[in-house]
Design a protein around this motif. Structure first.
Motif, PDB file in Angstrom:
ATOM      1  N   VAL A  50       0.799  -1.183   0.081  1.00 57.47           N
ATOM      2  CA  VAL A  50      -0.002   0.167  -0.029  1.00 57.47           C
ATOM      3  C   VAL A  50       0.852   1.150  -0.101  1.00 57.47           C
ATOM      4  CG1 VAL A  50      -1.892   1.319   1.286  1.00 57.47           C
ATOM      5  CG2 VAL A  50      -1.792  -1.234   1.322  1.00 57.47           C
ATOM      6  N   ILE A  51       0.691   2.136  -0.948  1.00 58.52           N
ATOM      7  CA  ILE A  51       1.570   3.281  -1.006  1.00 58.52           C
ATOM      8  C   ILE A  51       0.828   4.558  -0.235  1.00 58.52           C
ATOM      9  CG2 ILE A  51       2.253   5.383  -2.437  1.00 58.52           C
ATOM     10  CD1 ILE A  51       2.010   3.275  -4.786  1.00 58.52           C
ATOM     11  N   VAL A  52       1.758   4.986   0.772  1.00 58.48           N
ATOM     12  CA  VAL A  52       1.371   5.995   1.698  1.00 58.48           C
ATOM     13  C   VAL A  52       2.083   7.156   1.242  1.00 58.48           C
ATOM     14  CG1 VAL A  52       1.030   7.119   3.945  1.00 58.48           C
ATOM     15  CG2 VAL A  52       1.037   4.316   3.447  1.00 58.48           C
ATOM     16  N   THR A  53       1.486   8.293   0.675  1.00 57.99           N
ATOM     17  CA  THR A  53       1.708   9.300  -0.018  1.00 57.99           C
ATOM     18  C   THR A  53       1.003  10.676   0.194  1.00 57.99           C
ATOM     19  OG1 THR A  53       2.676  10.116  -2.194  1.00 57.99           O
ATOM     20  CG2 THR A  53       0.471   8.980  -2.127  1.00 57.99           C
ATOM     21  N   LYS A  54       1.805  11.921   0.143  1.00 59.51           N
ATOM     22  CA  LYS A  54       1.165  13.151   0.048  1.00 59.51           C
ATOM     23  C   LYS A  54       1.008  13.701  -1.576  1.00 59.51           C
ATOM     24  CE  LYS A  54       1.723  16.223   3.308  1.00 59.51           C
ATOM     25  NZ  LYS A  54       2.519  17.349   4.208  1.00 59.51           N
ATOM     26  N   ASP A  55       1.428  12.924  -2.349  1.00 54.79           N
ATOM     27  CA  ASP A  55       1.512  13.320  -3.955  1.00 54.79           C
ATOM     28  C   ASP A  55       0.452  12.855  -4.387  1.00 54.79           C
ATOM     29  OD1 ASP A  55       2.503  13.484  -6.101  1.00 54.79           O
ATOM     30  OD2 ASP A  55       4.424  12.449  -6.251  1.00 54.79           O
ATOM     31  N   GLU A  56      -0.162  14.025  -4.971  1.00 54.90           N
ATOM     32  CA  GLU A  56      -1.432  13.828  -5.818  1.00 54.90           C
ATOM     33  C   GLU A  56      -1.290  12.971  -7.179  1.00 54.90           C
ATOM     34  OE1 GLU A  56      -4.796  16.693  -7.645  1.00 54.90           O
ATOM     35  OE2 GLU A  56      -2.913  17.450  -7.034  1.00 54.90           O
ATOM     36  N   ASP A  57      -0.103  12.912  -7.466  1.00 52.31           N
ATOM     37  CA  ASP A  57       0.192  12.298  -8.929  1.00 52.31           C
ATOM     38  C   ASP A  57      -0.231  10.641  -8.734  1.00 52.31           C
ATOM     39  OD1 ASP A  57       1.251  14.307  -9.845  1.00 52.31           O
ATOM     40  OD2 ASP A  57       3.207  13.818  -9.852  1.00 52.31           O
TER      41      ASP A  57
END
Length: 109
Positions: A50-57
């Motif tokens: 599971v990717i945890v990100t702040k990146d809207e991309d």
């Protein structure tokens, strides 16, 4: 559950997830921190992470790519590491439940 924490979030978030019994890597643990989003996407898909990100991309990749990786999109502003971890920690069990139920894009605000 396995998590991949993106570069704009602190490595301490991966440590926090490990402390809660999950397998978690920060992008710096698996290669260069500036790896392209598509490479991280493929890593997550291949490793059931599971990717945890702040990146809207990643939300855009979610919409455009085939078989999606699960994405936890952290939508809070800039904050100190300790505040981020305190905010995120009580959400971990709920995140796991939601991902296990089949949700692939989880926005946290």
């Amino acid at each position: 559950m396995r998590f991949l924490v993106d570069a704009q979030l602190p490595p301490a978030l991966a440590s926090l997830l490990r402390a809660h019994g999950h397998q978690a890597d920060h992008v710096n643990d698996i290669g260069p921190g500036d790896a392209p989003d598509r490479s991280l996407w493929e890593f997550a898909r291949e490793n059931d992470a599971v990717i945890v990100t702040k990146d809207e991309d990643f939300s855009l990749l979610f919409a455009l790519r085939g078989e999606p990786a699960a994405v936890v999109w952290v939508r809070i502003g800039n904050t100190r590491r300790a505040a981020l971890l305190s905010w995120f920690e009580p959400l971990i069990a709920e995140i796991v439940t939601v991902v296990e139920s089949g949700q692939k894009l989880i926005e946290l605000r």
